[in-house]
Enzyme design. Sequence first.
Site: not given
Length: 728
Positions: A405, A458
Amino acid sequence: MSSRIDRDVINALIAGHFADPFSVLGMHQTQAGLEVRALLPDATDVWVIEPKTGRKVGKLECLDARGFFCGVLPRRKNFFRYQLAVTWHGQQNLIDDPYRFGPLIQEMDAWLLSEGTHLRPYETLGAHADTMDGVTGTRFSVWAPNARRVSVVGQFNYWDGRRHPMRLRKESGIWELFIPGAHNGQLYKFELLDANGNLRIKADPYAFEAQMRPETASMICGLPEKVTPSEERQKANQFDAPISIYEVHLGSWRRHTDNNFWLSYRELADQLVPYAKWMGFTHLELLPVNEHPFDGSWGYQPTGLYAPTRRFGTRDDFRYFINAAHAAGLNVILDWVPGHFPSDEFSLAEFDGTHLYEHSDPREGYHQDWNTLIYNYGRREVSNYLVGNALYWMERFGIDALRVDAVASMIYRDYSRKEGEWIPNEFGGRENLEAIEFLRNTNRIIGEQVPGAVSMAEESTDFAGVTRPPETGGLGFWYKWNLGWMHDTLDYMKLDPVYRQYHHDKLTFGMLYNHTENFVLPLSHDEVVHGKKSILDRMPGDAWQKFANLRAYYGWMWAFPGKKLLFMGNEFAQGREWNHDASLDWHLLEGGDNWHHGVQRLVRDLNHTYRHHKALHELDFDAYGFEWLVVDDNERSVLIFVRRDKAGNEIIVASNFTPVPRHDYRFGINQPGRWREILNTDSMHYHGSNTGNGGVVHSDEIESHGRQHSLNLTLPPLATIWLMREGE
């Protein structure tokens, strides 16, 4: 009675201010014989017992009414195994003395932990059930180099920090203690007298299981057995494999209708897993399941990095869920958050009174967007903690991939900061060199230690080489989310079709950089929250047009180069934004057949067709796998391209992004012959207008678009069609 124990030492021990309990407590050789000392608050009578015979070999005298006992065994000179018979409140208990056991952590482990090169630190640190010298119990260890004293507190000692102070291994800053009788299922924490003399109660950073919020204790829990990945699972992550990911938040995929309570891991195994398989997805991606205190963080602010959340069951229940997914042929991706952690008092923040896991300067250690703290990747023990966690999930649970993330927030020191709010690196640049090295090292170790497992990033900037090898300057990820493609295409789709001709490049631009990274095309949870509306609700027009636009978009996405990701609810066109506190709107699929059923059937057919035809996935990251046939017809908002496999088999993809059917649309092709329409998003099967080409079309030897042969098609309104060559 001993006269050598200074009263100040006894006072410090009882007050919890003494840093070296093993120098006082336990058995010690003296000129008068073996001397046994014990700190046993509330005890009234203590005897030394020889376990083999059960014989009392000496009584300990109470030197302090607060519980300090001492006694000399004058006839004994050599250490021996002993127990203590302790009377508490009139009842005698036979216990093993924690202070008769030697050091726990091997010198090599201590050295590797200090160097930050211990591949599996969780095998040493934390709480581990063990048997020492024939005694069953649990060995505890925690890294807190600046603490003045650390004790284990838990259900086995009335949460009393006086009873089990730990031994400091100065060479590594690790505190350790073996507590006889402590067993799996019992709760515990670490009580620290920190560097500033303040008392702190901390959860174990390496806890394998923890209490459900709002409680925060760790739980003694055995290390899971290693999981050996199958050859099929390893192949399913490869670049030439079909990868269609169903992104799921376990707490809101479906809930009990009577009380709105979560489904358990085992219930999810029985409901979610077969549904995802039936829908044709290849992978499940789980929003973070690490223990976290705040539901509204969706798991992205974890406090228990090694503990699956108790919201849905036990650690073994979670393993059951993973095993069920694997048995169904689904690989499992775990969202992983090594970028930051919350500032909750019981967790990592100022763990030993210093900024141990985080940076001390808020310009480096504080995340303004999320009110969280940033890991100090330059500290070897911290990066080791995180790298070990990646291996833990893959090796001990069989997680097939990690989706990292917010990579951009890790690799840039000025991420979301104004001038003066960040500190340049040693070369004056904005890159976080330590974070970059951490990511490279993590990916390298995953590749070496867990063959077939992969990582996904990401990453929201244009950092070059996210999916390139570290030796060429890359970060070493296998895949990167293509957020640029997602933003461009959604911006295009939300336009009224009459204006799309002026923004044609939003659909074509992605191919200009498509082969710079190994991309995943994500329609993730981030796109259906915070006022962005649902994907369906972003589509223009009336209800019919909204659904038609969505179907056309999905047909385009599934054919475009790159692996696929769809957040739950989008597969049946949920109309409202995602709410983490409620179930998806499954009621939309109740009653008679409707538009939502149509979208659900389309996504299922897209998945199965995509998986069946190598041309749609085998060469996602090879220029040979894609070719434009019509790229410049912006006036009619028509785009046509070819997908190709290694053997040269082609699938033609044609999209018409206006509500006007395009009859007799001719375009050049590479391979003449008979072509079958294998998918049409305007089919009545999906609740479209059923405009199409009657199943089969034949090419003509008529030149078009610079090619000798061509097809003459009807392009349905707001639709995407796929055609497969059947023969000459």
